[in-house]
Design a protein around this motif. Structure first.
Motif, PDB file in Angstrom:
ATOM      1  N   GLU A  67       0.827  -1.208   0.000  1.00  0.00           N
ATOM      2  CA  GLU A  67       0.000   0.000   0.000  1.00  0.00           C
ATOM      3  C   GLU A  67       0.860   1.255   0.000  1.00  0.00           C
ATOM      4  O   GLU A  67       1.915   1.320   0.650  1.00  0.00           O
ATOM      5  CB  GLU A  67      -0.915   0.020   1.227  1.00  0.00           C
ATOM      6  CG  GLU A  67      -2.009  -1.044   1.165  1.00  0.00           C
ATOM      7  CD  GLU A  67      -2.981  -0.917   2.311  1.00  0.00           C
ATOM      8  OE1 GLU A  67      -4.186  -0.985   2.069  1.00  0.00           O
ATOM      9  OE2 GLU A  67      -2.508  -0.743   3.464  1.00  0.00           O
ATOM     10  N   CYS A  68       0.335   2.274  -0.750  1.00  0.00           N
ATOM     11  CA  CYS A  68       0.927   3.612  -0.752  1.00  0.00           C
ATOM     12  C   CYS A  68      -0.147   4.572  -1.237  1.00  0.00           C
ATOM     13  O   CYS A  68      -0.515   4.554  -2.423  1.00  0.00           O
ATOM     14  CB  CYS A  68       2.173   3.674  -1.637  1.00  0.00           C
ATOM     15  SG  CYS A  68       2.934   5.328  -1.672  1.00  0.00           S
ATOM     16  N   SER A  85       5.689   6.395  -8.053  1.00  0.00           N
ATOM     17  CA  SER A  85       6.719   5.514  -8.606  1.00  0.00           C
ATOM     18  C   SER A  85       7.323   4.743  -7.443  1.00  0.00           C
ATOM     19  O   SER A  85       7.158   5.110  -6.269  1.00  0.00           O
ATOM     20  CB  SER A  85       7.787   6.316  -9.360  1.00  0.00           C
ATOM     21  OG  SER A  85       8.465   7.185  -8.470  1.00  0.00           O
ATOM     22  N   TRP A  86       8.036   3.629  -7.770  1.00  0.00           N
ATOM     23  CA  TRP A  86       8.580   2.750  -6.740  1.00  0.00           C
ATOM     24  C   TRP A  86      10.053   2.437  -7.027  1.00  0.00           C
ATOM     25  O   TRP A  86      10.494   2.443  -8.184  1.00  0.00           O
ATOM     26  CB  TRP A  86       7.821   1.417  -6.707  1.00  0.00           C
ATOM     27  CG  TRP A  86       6.437   1.525  -6.102  1.00  0.00           C
ATOM     28  CD1 TRP A  86       5.303   1.875  -6.728  1.00  0.00           C
ATOM     29  CD2 TRP A  86       6.098   1.249  -4.742  1.00  0.00           C
ATOM     30  NE1 TRP A  86       4.240   1.859  -5.864  1.00  0.00           N
ATOM     31  CE2 TRP A  86       4.698   1.463  -4.623  1.00  0.00           C
ATOM     32  CE3 TRP A  86       6.817   0.853  -3.613  1.00  0.00           C
ATOM     33  CZ2 TRP A  86       4.021   1.282  -3.435  1.00  0.00           C
ATOM     34  CZ3 TRP A  86       6.145   0.660  -2.425  1.00  0.00           C
ATOM     35  CH2 TRP A  86       4.757   0.884  -2.330  1.00  0.00           C
ATOM     36  N   SER A  94      -3.827   5.925  -7.185  1.00  0.00           N
ATOM     37  CA  SER A  94      -3.217   5.408  -5.962  1.00  0.00           C
ATOM     38  C   SER A  94      -1.848   4.857  -6.334  1.00  0.00           C
ATOM     39  O   SER A  94      -1.562   4.553  -7.493  1.00  0.00           O
ATOM     40  CB  SER A  94      -4.089   4.317  -5.350  1.00  0.00           C
ATOM     41  OG  SER A  94      -3.382   3.586  -4.365  1.00  0.00           O
ATOM     42  N   GLY A  95      -0.962   4.713  -5.309  1.00  0.00           N
ATOM     43  CA  GLY A  95       0.347   4.117  -5.567  1.00  0.00           C
ATOM     44  C   GLY A  95       0.424   2.681  -5.101  1.00  0.00           C
ATOM     45  O   GLY A  95       1.518   2.090  -5.118  1.00  0.00           O
ATOM     46  N   THR A  96      -0.677   2.076  -4.682  1.00  0.00           N
ATOM     47  CA  THR A  96      -0.651   0.717  -4.153  1.00  0.00           C
ATOM     48  C   THR A  96      -0.297  -0.272  -5.264  1.00  0.00           C
ATOM     49  O   THR A  96      -0.933  -0.290  -6.327  1.00  0.00           O
ATOM     50  CB  THR A  96      -2.021   0.363  -3.536  1.00  0.00           C
ATOM     51  OG1 THR A  96      -2.272   1.267  -2.451  1.00  0.00           O
ATOM     52  CG2 THR A  96      -2.034  -1.062  -3.038  1.00  0.00           C
ATOM     53  N   GLN A 156      10.171   1.060  -1.799  1.00  0.00           N
ATOM     54  CA  GLN A 156       9.902   2.419  -1.309  1.00  0.00           C
ATOM     55  C   GLN A 156       9.076   3.148  -2.353  1.00  0.00           C
ATOM     56  O   GLN A 156       9.336   3.057  -3.558  1.00  0.00           O
ATOM     57  CB  GLN A 156      11.199   3.177  -1.029  1.00  0.00           C
ATOM     58  CG  GLN A 156      10.979   4.496  -0.295  1.00  0.00           C
ATOM     59  CD  GLN A 156      12.273   5.110   0.200  1.00  0.00           C
ATOM     60  OE1 GLN A 156      13.344   4.854  -0.349  1.00  0.00           O
ATOM     61  NE2 GLN A 156      12.198   5.909   1.255  1.00  0.00           N
ATOM     62  N   CYS A 157       8.068   3.906  -1.861  1.00  0.00           N
ATOM     63  CA  CYS A 157       7.103   4.601  -2.730  1.00  0.00           C
ATOM     64  C   CYS A 157       7.452   6.088  -2.773  1.00  0.00           C
ATOM     65  O   CYS A 157       7.790   6.706  -1.756  1.00  0.00           O
ATOM     66  CB  CYS A 157       5.687   4.395  -2.188  1.00  0.00           C
ATOM     67  SG  CYS A 157       4.408   5.330  -3.071  1.00  0.00           S
TER      68      CYS A 157
END
Length: 1193
Positions: free
Chosen positions: A63-64, A75-76, A97-99, A118-119
């Motif tokens: 989740e992010c 981005s990750w 969302s960043g999930t 890391q997000c």
């Protein structure tokens, strides 16, 4: 150059003072509308935990979530490198969302995606970072296969069974069971250690009765893996003897086990050390061997165990200290002891700390040109290092910013400008972990905005403190001022105090403080304002609260609670009993000004609290009610009387149309008061006369009375209980109401003529309480019912007015309006009346008669024209009379009768006629004035009918063998008699014989019956007959003889008849002789002037010369129908009177009789007695001895 220590200290103080004086940051309101309009750097709102263990059977979700304006993009990185989500088909990112979603439905190994993630959330104003998320896949490896040998151990020796579970992720939960899945019983001798091993302080022979298997339960898979079981073989010095073991006082001595001092099995030696991180739970463990099993005690060197956070577990073998802090460092020791001795182990505890926040950096919103700072202070053991990043990059590598200065754990901003917005990260780390915090700096220029609703209304109780709120926002921070009612002076000081958050506080709100207040927010970009209306309300006060009372059980106490409050606020009154809400049941009545308890009982005793509350304030009053328990027998014995009169009448709350009357009840004299009657007297219209005004339940002693204008009232009250009414109370003082114009007009207005040329207008006058003023009068207006007609009017004081010289029966419109010296009542309704009527001018024509049966005819006629009625048509009326009977020499009454046919109709039925008669009939039409002219007379006969019953039926029994019957002809033959029908039946008690029938000739009036049964009685039914049929029957029964046996329900042929016994006959003869002598003596005394009534005849005295007396028979007859001595009998047996008043009235058909709408009679057909019953029959008929005997029967 190294700065000297004093100068370094002074610089630090100066920096602290400078930072303290920096302008405080702007706070953005939580209003979603404002937040959606303002630019905002990204903020992480949701992320997965740092150590993230996932189930390999499920998809992976990392989740992010972040917010910002514009909406951030995501981005990750994975293991410190950019993670290209688009290249991996199994990985996707949720919309907006960043999930991350890693899908394994189409295959793949979750272990391939383990690593550190890391997000990054970015928008135009900066980049925010999530923490580094260490993703691991849960593991539940199988237990390695191993061969477990049988363990041989001496009884009393210590033993540990090792578990050594496979390393799972997360670590499995360990528990011991037998191979048959029975839990291993644990106590201070046998217990499981924190490492999963099973420890025996000493082994007993009974421990070999089961095997021991270590089980590991894995969290994600919810599976349990079992290790191969251990089997024990316990070697003992003595064979097992249950009896001696059970009876011996020392278990170990009985078994031949040597007792030993304690020795530690875990941890080993006399001392050990343990490190724990701050904030987690510390678990210290000591497991000792020995015979008998030792007890464990825990101590801390140099002090007490931490209070409130320690807990002993595992039979005191483990000490748990929750949420460890640096103060929990030190040396702890456990003491193991039994009767053989003791031993202790010292554990040195060192508390380290991963970084934790002292001051976490917060978002900073500044206006152009303002100063601010970000502070990132953390602590830990060892002390963490602080690293600043900006938008995810080390601050040292970021572009230079002249308005920014980094000073260790603080960044200072001076004279910030638009475009300086960014997200700053603070990373605090040591060897035990790290912290990462995001804080953005946003530079805004926003004109002032008022955040409160428009046109607020604030209500406050007078003399209370209040506050007017005016929340605002702007960048730079606006200044705010308050004004009242548009005046130019700023409100601050005195009774007012203005706060920086926009609120205006009043120390004491007064009536003069009511009004409209305006708050104005201003900065360099503009201004905004809002208005707040303040209303100051009167306080809520209980002006008459409940009082302590002592009452008798069964009485009706009343607890007062009269309240004064602001009428614009809704009032709520609640009652408490003993500080708990009071349930108002059927025995209680809650009113606006009090509480009444009906039939008070002991359970009602207690504290009663009245609470009066509005939306702004409340008031309360309390009283104690004491109930005296009177014994039930005393209550019954107390005399009950009418109540005493009420007293101390008081008038309050005086108003134009109402007044409150309050009184003090008198003693109920042991019978509860059920009602109060309020009466009034006025001294203008009916002085001295008291009228009932209203009534109220016995539970109240105060009532609001409705009043009428222009009445000088005086009131009194009467109390009522089950015994009666009290005397009236003494009158109250007088209360004069002001006059007013009448509000209602007279009722019952009607107009009707009393003569052919007038119309009388009448109405129900207003009473004294409806007059409303002096000189009450009535304006009477009328006109013919024609829109073009003119109104006539007359003012009168009496409730009657006559209009003369009116045409015959024409409609009029009528109005009657009340008026007094204050004015007129509202416009009255119009009523239709009619002028006087005259007699109808025409008669019904073409009257036709159709005979329906012997007693009814059908009439038809032609109706008269409505113009000839000269009034309101009431009915058509048929007059008829009986001209003669078709039987010769039968006298009939010729009295005229009539039948009414209401309404405008042309047919009807005349019923209840005499059969076999000649009738005449004529018709008229009737209005309110009377009958019109008569129609042509019509004649008609009625056919024969069935006769009435014979006039009488006499029964004589000269002896036991015969019965003589004698009767007279029917009073109304209704035709030519053709004979008689005689039916008779023997009966004895409840048994009846068959019915015998005799048909007799019309001239026969006697019949003799030969008895076949001397015991039974007979019932006779006699009817006369015409050619139409049999008439009504007359029914008589033969009398019971003295020597007739009393019938019994179970009579049989073998039953002996007492009446045939010689002794009974002799006894009856003796009794008859004595009665005969007694009668002779009485007769002699009577002939000498004395009176001895033997039998009272109902209608007339028996004729002494009657042959029935001579032959000793007794006369049973229908005496109501016997011919009178002065009547004349015709040849056919009918009675002819000298002057007869016989008419249909005598049979319910006369002119005063009632008819149905169709003309039929309502009354029943009744036979008229020829003569009224003779009154005062005191003389006795001449009685023979035999007749007297029958009379006794």
């Amino acid at each position: 150059m190294v700065m000297p220590r004093p100068r370094l200290a002074r610089a630090a103080v100066a920096l602290a003072l400078y930072l303290h004086h920096l302008v405080s940051a702007i706070e953005v309101p939580l209003d979603s509308n404002i937040q959606s309009e303002l630019p905002q750097p990204p903020t992480i709102t949701k992320q997965s935990v740092k150590d993230y263990i996932v189930d390999p059977r499920d998809n992976i979700f990392i989740e992010c979530e972040a917010k910002g304006n514009p909406v951030p993009t995501f981005s990750w990185t994975r293991n410190g490198k950019f993670f290209n989500v688009a290249k991996d088909p199994k990985v996707s990112m949720r919309r907006r969302s960043g999930t991350l979603v890693i899908d394994f439905h189409s295959g793949g190994r979750p272990e391939d995606y383990e690593g550190e993630y890391q997000c990054f959330a970015r928008n135009d104003y900066g980049t925010a970072l999530s923490s580094k998320i260490h993703l691991q896949v849960s593991k539940s490896p199988l237990w390695p296969k191993e061969k477990v040998d049988v363990i041989e151990v001496d009884e009393g020796a210590p033993l540990s069974l090792q578990c050594n579970p496979p390393p799972g992720l997360p670590s499995p939960v360990i528990f011991w069971m037998s191979s048959s899945m029975e839990p291993i019983h644990q106590d201070k001798r046998v217990s499981q250690g924190q490492n999963g091993d099973l420890y025996f302080s000493n082994v007993l022979l009974q421990d070999a009765q089961t095997d021991y298997s270590c089980n590991a339960r894995f969290h994600f898979t919810h599976t349990i893996q079992q290790k191969n079981p251990y089997t024990l073989k316990v070697k003992t010095k003595k064979p097992h003897n249950e009896t001696s073991f059970r009876n011996h006082t020392d278990m170990y001595s009985a078994r031949g086990i040597t007792e030993t001092t304690p020795s530690f099995m875990y941890p080993y030696g006399t001392s050990s050390s343990q490190m724990v991180l701050r904030g987690v739970d510390l678990l210290l463990e000591c497991i000792a061997s020995g015979v008998p099993a030792p007890d464990i005690m825990w101590y801390k060197k140099g002090g007490e165990l931490p209070a409130g956070k320690t807990k002993l577990e595992n039979f005191n073998k483990a000490l748990r200290i929750s949420n460890v802090s640096e103060e929990d460092s030190g040396e702890y020791f456990c003491l193991a002891s039994n009767k053989m001795g003791s031993i202790r182990h010292t554990i040195s505890v060192r508390v380290k700390a991963a970084p934790y926040w002292l001051d976490e950096p917060q978002n900073l919103i500044l206006a152009p040109g303002e100063d601010g700072r970000l502070v990132c202070r953390a602590n830990g053991n060892p002390k963490p290092t602080i690293q600043w990043l900006v938008n995810g990059e080390p601050i040292e590598a970021s572009p230079p910013n002249p308005s920014r200065e980094v000073a260790g754990d603080t960044i200072v901003f001076r004279d910030t400008q638009i475009g300086s917005s960014a997200v700053y990260q603070c990373n605090a780390s040591n060897e035990h972990g790290y912290l990462l915090a995001n804080a953005f700096v946003s530079v805004l220029d926003v004109p002032p905005r008022i955040l409160a609703p428009r046109n607020q209304l604030i209500k406050v109780i007078q003399y209370n403190r209040t506050r007017l709120d005016c929340p605002f926002f702007g960048s730079p921070i606006p200044t705010l001022r308050w004004f009242k009612n548009g005046q130019g002076n700023t409100l601050d000081g005195g009774n007012y105090k203005a706060h920086e958050n926009g609120s205006l506080e009043m120390n004491m709100a007064r009536k003069e403080d009511q009004g409209i207040y305006t708050c104005v927010a201003t900065n360099i970009l503009g201004k905004a304002e809002a208005q707040v209306r303040l209303e100051v309300k009167d306080p809520t006060r209980i002006v008459r609260g409940p009082e302590d009372q002592v009452v008798k059980r069964g009485s009706m106490p009343r607890l007062h609670c009269r309240i004064k409050h602001d009428p614009t606020l809704k009032l709520t009154v609640t009652w408490l009993k003993d500080d708990a809400p009071l349930y108002i049941g059927n025995r209680m009545k809650k009113e606006d000004d009090g509480l009444t308890i009906f039939g008070v009982a002991e359970k009602d005793q207690g504290d009663y609290t009245c609470i009066a509350s509005t939306e702004l304030d409340k008031d309360s009053a309390k009283a104690y009610l004491t109930v005296l328990a009177v014994p039930a027998n005393r209550l019954r014995d107390l005399p009950k009387e009418r109540p005493d009169r009420p007293r101390d009448l008081e008038l309050t709350d005086l108003a134009e149309r109402s007044v409150r009357l309050t009184w003090i009840p008198g003693d109920d004299n042991n019978s509860p008061i059920t009602d109060y009657i309020v009466q009034f007297e006025e001294d203008r219209f009916q002085p001295g006369t008291w009228h009932n005004h209203s009534s109220y339940p016995g539970s109240v002693n105060s009532a609001v009375l409705s009043l009428s204008p222009y009445v000088n009232y005086q009131f009194r009250v009467i109390a009522v209980n089950d015994v009666g009414s009290s005397l009236p109370s003494m009158p109250s003082e007088r209360y004069q109401t002001n006059g007013a114009r009448p509000e209602i007009n007279p009722t019952g207005v009607q107009g009707a003529g009393t003569q052919r040329n007038n119309m009388e207008i009448t109405w129900t006058p207003l009473n004294a309480t409806q007059a409303y003023g002096p000189n009450l009068r009535y304006i009477v207006r009328w006109r013919r019912r024609d829109p073009r007609g003119s109104w006539y009017n007359e003012t009168v004081k009496t409730p009657r007015h006559v209009v003369w010289n009116t045409p015959i029966y024409v409609p009029y419109e009528i109005k009657v309006q009340a008026e007094n010296d204050f004015g007129r009542a509202p416009e009255p309704d119009t009523v239709i009346g009619y002028s006087g009527e005259d007699y109808p001018k025409a008669a019904p024509t073409d009257v036709r008669i159709r005979v329906l049966n012997s007693t009814a005819i059908a009439l038809t006629w032609t109706r008269v024209h409505l113009d000839t009625i000269q009034g309101q048509l009431k009915e058509y009326r048929a007059y008829f009379w009986r001209e003669s009977s078709l039987l010769k020499n039968l006298w009939v009454s010729k009295k005229r009768q009539y039948v009414s046919f209401p309404g405008d109709r042309n047919r009807g039925i005349v019923s209840r006629l005499f059969p076999y008669s000649n009738y005449k009939l004529e018709m008229v039409v009737t209005n309110g004035r009377g009958d019109g002219p008569r129609s042509e007379v019509k004649e008609f006969p009625t056919p024969e009918g069935v006769p009435s019953s014979p006039r009488y039926l006499r029964i004589r029994q000269p002896n036991l063998e015969t019965i003589n019957l004698e009767w007279d002809q029917p009073e109304h033959p209704n035709g030519v008699l053709t004979g008689y029908n005689l039916r008779y039946q023997a009966f004895n008690g409840s048994k009846s014989g068959r019915i015998l029938v005799e048909n007799l000739s019309p001239n026969q009036t006697r019949f003799t019956l030969q008895r076949t049964d001397p015991i039974s009685r007979y019932r006779f039914f006699l009817r006369a007959r015409t050619q139409v049929g049999d008439g009504e029957a007359i029914v008589e029964e033969s009398p019971a003889l003295l020597n007739e046996a009393t019938p019994t329900p179970a009579y049989t042929k073998n039953h002996v008849d007492i009446a045939t016994q010689g002794w009974f006959i002799g006894l009856m003869c003796a009794i008859a002789l004595l009665v005969l002598i007694l009668l002779i003596v009485c007769f002699i005394k009577r002939s000498r002037g004395g009176k001895y009534p033997v039998r009272d005849n109902k209608d007339e005295h028996l004729n002494p010369e009657d042959k029935n007396v001579e032959d000793g028979s007794f006369d049973y007859s229908d005496e109501d129908n016997k011919p009178l001595p002065n009547s004349q009998t015709s040849l056919d047996g009918t009675i002819k009177q000298q002057e007869s008043d016989d008419s249909l009235v005598d049979y319910g058909e006369g002119g005063e009789g009632q008819f149905n709408e169709d003309g039929s009679f309502i009354g029943q057909y009744t036979v008229k007695k020829d003569k009224e019953e003779t009154e005062g029959n005191e003389s006795s008929e001449a009685t023979s001895p035999v007749n007297a005997i029958y009379s006794l029967a």
